[in-house]
Design an enzyme around this catalytic site. Structure first.
Site, short mmCIF file in Angstrom:
data_model
loop_
_atom_site.label_atom_id
_atom_site.label_comp_id
_atom_site.label_asym_id
_atom_site.label_seq_id
_atom_site.Cartn_x
_atom_site.Cartn_y
_atom_site.Cartn_z
N GLU A 255 23.24 13.76 62.30
CA GLU A 255 22.26 14.02 63.37
C GLU A 255 22.97 14.48 64.65
O GLU A 255 22.64 14.07 65.76
CB GLU A 255 21.34 12.80 63.58
CG GLU A 255 20.55 12.53 62.30
CD GLU A 255 19.29 11.74 62.46
OE1 GLU A 255 18.74 11.69 63.57
OE2 GLU A 255 18.82 11.20 61.43
C1 LIG Z 1 26.04 10.87 54.55
C2 LIG Z 1 25.41 12.07 55.20
C3 LIG Z 1 24.01 12.13 55.32
C4 LIG Z 1 23.41 13.25 55.89
N1 LIG Z 1 22.04 13.33 55.91
C5 LIG Z 1 21.47 14.52 56.28
C6 LIG Z 1 20.05 14.73 56.13
O1 LIG Z 1 19.31 13.84 55.68
N2 LIG Z 1 19.53 15.94 56.47
C7 LIG Z 1 20.31 16.94 56.96
O2 LIG Z 1 19.77 18.01 57.23
N3 LIG Z 1 21.65 16.77 57.12
C8 LIG Z 1 22.24 15.60 56.79
N4 LIG Z 1 23.60 15.43 56.93
C9 LIG Z 1 24.42 16.53 57.45
C10 LIG Z 1 25.02 16.25 58.83
O3 LIG Z 1 24.01 16.26 59.80
C11 LIG Z 1 26.13 17.28 59.07
O4 LIG Z 1 27.21 16.95 58.20
C12 LIG Z 1 26.58 17.32 60.51
O5 LIG Z 1 25.59 17.86 61.33
C13 LIG Z 1 27.88 18.13 60.69
O6 LIG Z 1 27.79 19.36 60.07
P1 LIG Z 1 28.97 19.86 59.09
O7 LIG Z 1 29.23 18.78 58.12
O8 LIG Z 1 28.61 21.18 58.56
O9 LIG Z 1 30.25 19.99 60.03
P2 LIG Z 1 30.63 21.27 60.91
O10 LIG Z 1 29.45 21.74 61.66
O11 LIG Z 1 31.34 22.24 60.04
O12 LIG Z 1 31.68 20.62 61.92
C14 LIG Z 1 33.03 20.37 61.58
C15 LIG Z 1 33.75 19.87 62.83
O13 LIG Z 1 33.71 20.88 63.85
C16 LIG Z 1 33.16 20.36 65.04
N5 LIG Z 1 32.38 21.40 65.73
C17 LIG Z 1 31.50 22.29 65.20
N6 LIG Z 1 30.99 23.06 66.16
C18 LIG Z 1 31.54 22.66 67.34
C19 LIG Z 1 31.41 23.06 68.70
N7 LIG Z 1 30.57 24.04 69.07
N8 LIG Z 1 32.15 22.42 69.63
C20 LIG Z 1 32.99 21.40 69.28
N9 LIG Z 1 33.14 20.97 68.01
C21 LIG Z 1 32.44 21.59 67.06
C22 LIG Z 1 32.23 19.23 64.57
O14 LIG Z 1 31.96 18.31 65.62
C23 LIG Z 1 33.06 18.62 63.45
O15 LIG Z 1 34.02 17.76 63.97
C24 LIG Z 1 24.22 14.30 56.40
C25 LIG Z 1 25.62 14.21 56.29
C26 LIG Z 1 26.21 13.14 55.68
C27 LIG Z 1 27.72 13.13 55.51
#
Ligand SMILES: Cc1cc2nc3c(=O)[nH]c(=O)nc-3n(C[C@H](O)[C@H](O)[C@H](O)COP(=O)(O)OP(=O)(O)OC[C@H]3O[C@@H](n4cnc5c(N)ncnc54)[C@H](O)[C@@H]3O)c2cc1C
Length: 377
Positions: free
Chosen positions: A361
């Site tokens: 989130e």
């Molecule tokens: C157990 C679990 C349950 C989940 N449940 C749901 C769900 O029910 N529905 C749903 O839709 N999603 C869900 N998610 C997804 C979750 O919301 C995402 O994993 C999260 O938003 C991060 O996205 P990403 O994994 O693609 O990481 P990325 O967006 O690839 O980020 C990787 C890293 O880069 C950093 N980063 C990225 N952009 C920036 C920026 N502009 N400035 C600084 N840092 C940055 C991030 O903070 C992070 O440290 C879930 C994830 C998990 C692991």
């Protein structure tokens, strides 16, 4: 913070339920990544799945602070159960109540809020997490229906949901203004789920991908006007963050309480370890972080209850509570010494569970983006 008699009562009900029904078996469920099916059904009966939804639609009609108190008590014992109820309450039910049509509320919100159905919120994709604007899932407009194709990733309640709220791109040329949100039934032809993810924490919650292959969705299942989907997702997540902040608060409170009790029992050098100043100071730091988290989380809830803007207070609460939970749970393991490193003492699970609150989130970095943009505006 002064709580009303009703708020204290609901907190006590949640506390007793968590201690009596969630604590036995929580270690085993974590170890085997076993979905808490029975416990979720019990919480559906207690009304914990649609707490803030208007009773007109089968919900509990409670305030957000009451929901936060329940989230805190449940997550104190079992953070996996915390996330399951959080998604249903603050992402699915709230989103439908706020933006759904009367027909959508009657058909979908009522069973979701009254505990007959479970919902999932599908925004993330393999290539779209923090940058939720780059949706690759498509929703082609076919006149009286849409056809959805794509993959949604990391979906909480993925295999157990009856209803999915799915975000998809209809007009790529319009960027995020072309995105829509849809209500999709689990038994829709072409909708399947992937393998359950083998996670570090909140292991007994169900997380998997949702695959959409030529899934037909009736036009009346679109939420809001054409192109409203991105705003729908962002507005819904603003409130969702209060639930996750409360989950982080609960995990931290559970770890702190266990560390405090342990420090009074465990002896080293002839005295309880709490008599060693470094342990006592750790507990002081943990108590301070915990109290600050609690105030921020309750304040965000009260902002929402009072109809005040809560987008920034919810981000601040989530950022602070998640970071504090990670610190508090890590110190709780340290205070337990070697015993902290094994399952039996609970705090190692809490440390693993805390980590996700910094990620989903909106990661902590994304919360900082939201907060800094607001203060620099
Ligand atoms: C157990 C679990 C349950 C989940 N449940 C749901 C769900 O029910 N529905 C749903 O839709 N999603 C869900 N998610 C997804 C979750 O919301 C995402 O994993 C999260 O938003 C991060 O996205 P990403 O994994 O693609 O990481 P990325 O967006 O690839 O980020 C990787 C890293 O880069 C950093 N980063 C990225 N952009 C920036 C920026 N502009 N400035 C600084 N840092 C940055 C991030 O903070 C992070 O440290 C879930 C994830 C998990 C692991």
């Amino acid at each position: 913070m002064k709580l009303s008699e009703e708020q204290k009562m609901i907190r006590n009900i949640a506390r007793e339920f968590a201690e009596n029904e969630l604590l036995p078996g929580v270690i085993e469920r974590d170890k085997s990544a076993l979905y808490p099916k029975v416990q979720i059904a019990q919480m559906q009966n207690l009304g914990f799945l649609g707490m803030t939804t208007d009773p007109r639609y089968g919900g509990g009609g409670m305030d957000i602070l009451s929901y936060v108190l329940v989230m805190e008590e449940i997550s104190k014992i079992d953070a996996s159960c915390g996330v399951i109820i959080s998604v249903n309450n603050s992402l699915v039910c709230w989103g439908l109540e706020e933006y759904g049509t009367e027909e959508q509320k009657e058909k979908y919100l009522r069973p979701l809020a009254s505990g007959q159905m479970l919902g999932a919120f599908c925004l993330s994709e393999p290539e779209a997490g923090s940058d939720a604007t780059s949706q690759n899932t498509t929703a082609e407009d076919k006149g009286d229906h849409y056809v959805l194709n794509g993959i949604k990733n990391w979906i909480t309640n993925g295999k157990y949901a009856d209803i999915y709220l799915i975000i998809a791109q209809t007009h790529p040329e319009k960027g995020h203004h072309g995105i829509n949100a849809f209500i999709v039934e689990a038994n829709s032809e072409g909708l399947t789920t992937g393998e359950k993810e083998d996670k570090m924490g909140i292991r007994s919650s169900d997380t998997c991908s949702v695959l959409l292959n030529e899934v037909k969705v009736p036009k009346e299942n679109r939420i809001g006007e054409d192109g409203f989907g991105f705003k729908f997702a962002m507005n819904t997540l603003n409130g969702g963050r209060i639930g996750i902040a409360a989950q982080a608060l609960g995990i931290a409170a559970g770890a702190y309480e266990r560390a405090l009790a342990y420090s009074k029992e465990r002896k080293a050098f002839g005295v309880p370890i709490s008599h060693h100043q470094d342990v006592a100071f750790k507990l002081a730091d943990m108590a301070t972080l915990l109290e600050a988290s609690r105030l921020l989380v309750y304040e965000a809830a009260q902002d929402k209850d009072a109809g005040r803007p809560y987008d920034i207070s919810s981000s601040i609460a989530k950022l602070y509570a998640a970071e504090a939970a990670m610190k508090i749970t890590t110190e709780a393991v340290q205070i337990h010494g070697g015993y902290g490193h094994v399952r039996e003492y609970h705090v190692e699970r809490m440390m693993r569970d805390a980590k996700i609150t910094q990620i989903y989130e909106g990661t902590s970095e994304i919360q900082k983006l939201i907060i800094s943009r607001s203060i620099l505006r």
